[in-house]
Write a protein that holds these residues in place. Structure first.
Motif: not given
Length: 157
Positions: A9-12, A15-20, A58-66, A73-76
């Motif tokens: 999760t940290e790795r995924l 980059p999202i956080l860096n961008e934002m 939303e962005k992390l969820s896409e990465q985790l699904d990929e 099952a878990y809640f994000l």
């Protein structure tokens, strides 16, 4: 499994956080009752808002699904660390000198293993915390590697 989920999760998310231009504070993967929760805490100077948390989620969820690193099952949840933000790194301690903190140690120092006080300084892996015991104050020198848990605390004085 928990450590693997946290590191993936940290790795995924980084980059999202860096961008934002957001900071990763903490990632936790915990079971509560029969449910599992993947919690990602983010921050920036002045705090994050619900919209930013939603975008990261939303962005992390896409990465985790990929990548699909979690086979149950878990809640994000993506959230701000709030008033009791954890202090994890030496950088966190340097940043919050002067603030009121809670600390729990691996072993007692001067008979204290769990306490709240003002973080006076942090240099060379040594935190100096001023605590109050009834009417007097006491300064504790706490090596960084002896800190089991630390976070900002709310003072009611």
């Amino acid at each position: 499994m928990s450590n693997h989920v946290v590191s993936v999760t940290e790795r995924l998310v980084q980059p999202i956080l860096n961008e934002m231009q957001l900071e990763l504070v903490d990632v936790q993967f915990d079971q509560e009752g029969s449910n599992w929760y993947l919690r990602v805490f983010i921050d920036k100077p002045g705090g994050v808002d619900i919209e930013e948390c939603g975008q990261v989620s939303e962005k992390l969820s896409e990465q985790l699904d990929e990548e699909d690193p979690i086979d149950i099952a878990y809640f994000l949840e993506v959230a701000s660390p709030g008033a009791e933000r954890p202090l994890k790194t030496e950088k966190d301690f340097e940043k919050y000198v002067g603030e009121y903190v809670y600390m729990k140690l691996y072993e007692p120092i001067d008979g204290e293993k769990e306490f709240e006080g003002t973080l006076q300084s942090f240099e060379n892996e040594l935190a100096v915390v001023e605590i109050r015991i009834k009417t007097r104050t006491k300064r504790l020198e706490v090596p960084f590697n002896k800190i089991a848990k630390a976070n900002l605390a709310v003072s009611f004085n």
